[in-house]
Design a protein around this motif. Structure first.
Motif, PDB file in Angstrom:
ATOM      1  N   ASN A  85      11.898  -9.015  23.676  1.00 37.43           N
ATOM      2  CA  ASN A  85      11.471  -7.996  24.630  1.00 37.43           C
ATOM      3  C   ASN A  85      10.371  -7.597  25.513  1.00 37.43           C
ATOM      4  OD1 ASN A  85      13.850  -7.868  23.407  1.00 37.43           O
ATOM      5  ND2 ASN A  85      14.280  -5.663  22.665  1.00 37.43           N
ATOM      6  N   VAL A  86       9.226  -8.030  24.578  1.00 36.57           N
ATOM      7  CA  VAL A  86       8.437  -7.737  25.070  1.00 36.57           C
ATOM      8  C   VAL A  86       7.448  -9.048  26.133  1.00 36.57           C
ATOM      9  CG1 VAL A  86       5.505  -8.144  24.230  1.00 36.57           C
ATOM     10  CG2 VAL A  86       7.929  -6.619  22.444  1.00 36.57           C
ATOM     11  N   ASN A 132       6.649  -8.952  29.666  1.00 35.98           N
ATOM     12  CA  ASN A 132       6.605  -7.200  30.355  1.00 35.98           C
ATOM     13  C   ASN A 132       5.035  -7.880  30.617  1.00 35.98           C
ATOM     14  OD1 ASN A 132       5.749  -4.932  30.542  1.00 35.98           O
ATOM     15  ND2 ASN A 132       7.541  -4.048  29.435  1.00 35.98           N
ATOM     16  N   LEU A 136       3.123  -3.999  29.479  1.00 39.47           N
ATOM     17  CA  LEU A 136       2.512  -4.191  28.082  1.00 39.47           C
ATOM     18  C   LEU A 136       1.531  -5.320  27.648  1.00 39.47           C
ATOM     19  CD1 LEU A 136       3.140  -2.563  25.656  1.00 39.47           C
ATOM     20  CD2 LEU A 136       5.411  -3.998  25.874  1.00 39.47           C
ATOM     21  N   ASP A 152       4.834   1.789  22.256  1.00 37.54           N
ATOM     22  CA  ASP A 152       5.793   1.206  23.131  1.00 37.54           C
ATOM     23  C   ASP A 152       5.919  -0.568  22.945  1.00 37.54           C
ATOM     24  OD1 ASP A 152       5.849   3.192  25.521  1.00 37.54           O
ATOM     25  OD2 ASP A 152       4.291   2.295  25.689  1.00 37.54           O
ATOM     26  N   VAL A 153       5.499  -1.329  21.896  1.00 32.48           N
ATOM     27  CA  VAL A 153       5.945  -2.527  21.432  1.00 32.48           C
ATOM     28  C   VAL A 153       7.562  -1.876  19.661  1.00 32.48           C
ATOM     29  CG1 VAL A 153       5.594  -4.683  20.272  1.00 32.48           C
ATOM     30  CG2 VAL A 153       4.240  -3.285  21.391  1.00 32.48           C
ATOM     31  N   GLN A 166       8.966   0.634  20.160  1.00 25.79           N
ATOM     32  CA  GLN A 166      10.287   1.362  21.390  1.00 25.79           C
ATOM     33  C   GLN A 166      11.068  -0.248  22.216  1.00 25.79           C
ATOM     34  OE1 GLN A 166       9.615   3.807  24.402  1.00 25.79           O
ATOM     35  NE2 GLN A 166      10.983   5.131  23.823  1.00 25.79           N
ATOM     36  N   GLN A 167      10.220  -1.114  22.555  1.00 29.30           N
ATOM     37  CA  GLN A 167      10.922  -2.232  22.714  1.00 29.30           C
ATOM     38  C   GLN A 167      12.057  -3.101  22.393  1.00 29.30           C
ATOM     39  OE1 GLN A 167      11.271  -2.487  26.637  1.00 29.30           O
ATOM     40  NE2 GLN A 167       9.976  -1.005  26.601  1.00 29.30           N
ATOM     41  N   HIS A 221       7.690  10.823  22.441  1.00 29.21           N
ATOM     42  CA  HIS A 221       6.400   9.353  23.189  1.00 29.21           C
ATOM     43  C   HIS A 221       5.269   9.703  23.245  1.00 29.21           C
ATOM     44  CE1 HIS A 221       4.554   6.357  26.012  1.00 29.21           C
ATOM     45  NE2 HIS A 221       5.875   5.878  25.375  1.00 29.21           N
TER      46      HIS A 221
END
Ligand SMILES: [Fe+2]
Ligand SMILES: [Fe+2]
Length: 289
Positions: A65-66, A69, A72, A186-187, A189-190, A267
């Protein structure tokens, strides 16, 4: 003003620093014993603590998922570089401080690893990757709100300015903490999500544990430094306690921002610090504002 969306895709640099602490004074924060020990106790956490943040994020940067990106991934690289630099500079500061007879500071750096081991009590309940990252997100929230207070508190800044080197060092660290405050989140969350189910629960467990452990360990570290001076009395403690925990103190004023973390849709970038960061980069003559 740059929008929050712009901030979420923001790139930030790794600034190579090499502060010279040779002339560091024993009571470097405005010659105030309590304030100096309070901030030095915080500094004792950083070398080991920030390495833990780096390891927690690095462990998941190849997650499907990361991995693809691009934004990111760039932010993760800069986050790792910034935190590594913070670890290095705070360790150098801590070792200089130890020369004044506070050998305890080396013990405190290692004790940080022991404090962080508290997370293993949750090992039967979730993956260590998730627990580590939830702890990192929580501690990054804690760090970011303290950093913002450092940058926004004229009274504290006027005291910090008594030592130009330390002013620059703490302002640099605070600026970078606000720059990268969303990366670990963010990591998380992903990979796990943040707003419901066990993802939210571990995020909340993380902030409760982080708050209890940080505040108690930091108070204990400060007390040990004061005891070394034979100054473990309210007379020396009061100004620092008021600066951070008083009615207009830096922690007290952060409480609404701190509590926002419990909002399921929270967030880090909901809290807009773009203009503040620009102003500070100009003030410190950073070339990337
Ligand atoms: Fe840091
Ligand atoms: Fe950080």
């Amino acid at each position: 003003m740059t929008s929050l969306q712009d901030l979420s895709t923001n790139r930030f640099p790794v600034r190579r620093m090499d502060f010279d602490f040779a002339e560091l004074k024993q009571y470097w924060l405005n010659n105030d014993v309590g304030l100096t020990h309070f901030m030095t106790a915080l500094s004792a956490f950083f070398p080991v603590g920030e390495r833990f943040f780096v390891d927690s994020v690095r462990a998941l940067r190849k997650h499907p998922n990361v991995a693809d990106n691009v934004d990111l991934q760039a932010q993760i690289s800069a986050f790792i570089g910034q935190e590594a630099m913070h670890s290095k500079e705070h360790h150098a500061m801590n070792m200089k401080f130890a020369e004044f007879g506070y050998e305890d500071i080396a013990w405190m750096e290692q004790a940080t690893a022991t404090v962080l081991k508290a997370r293993f009590i949750f090992k039967p309940l979730a993956s260590m990757d998730q627990i580590n990252l939830a702890a990192t997100c929580a501690l990054e929230h804690f760090t970011a709100l303290l950093a913002e207070q450092v940058l926004n508190n004229p009274k504290f800044l006027s005291e910090l300015e008594s030592d130009p080197l330390m002013f620059k060092m703490w302002a640099w660290h605070a600026i970078e903490e606000t720059e990268h405050k969303a990366v670990a989140y963010d990591v998380y969350q992903q990979v796990y999500g943040t707003d419901k189910g066990s993802a939210y629960v571990w995020r909340v467990v993380g902030i409760i544990m982080a708050t209890v452990l940080i505040l108690s360990a930091q108070t204990y570290f400060t007390a040990r430094l004061l005891r070394k001076d034979g100054k473990l009395s309210p007379k020396y403690w009061l100004h620092a306690a008021n600066t951070f925990y008083g009615p207009r103190g830096m922690f007290t004023k952060s409480i609404p921002h701190f509590l926002d973390y419990f909002r399921p849709s929270f967030h880090p970038n909901d809290h807009d610090i773009v203009q503040m960061l620009k102003d500070w980069k100009v003030k410190l003559s950073f070339s990337d504002y």
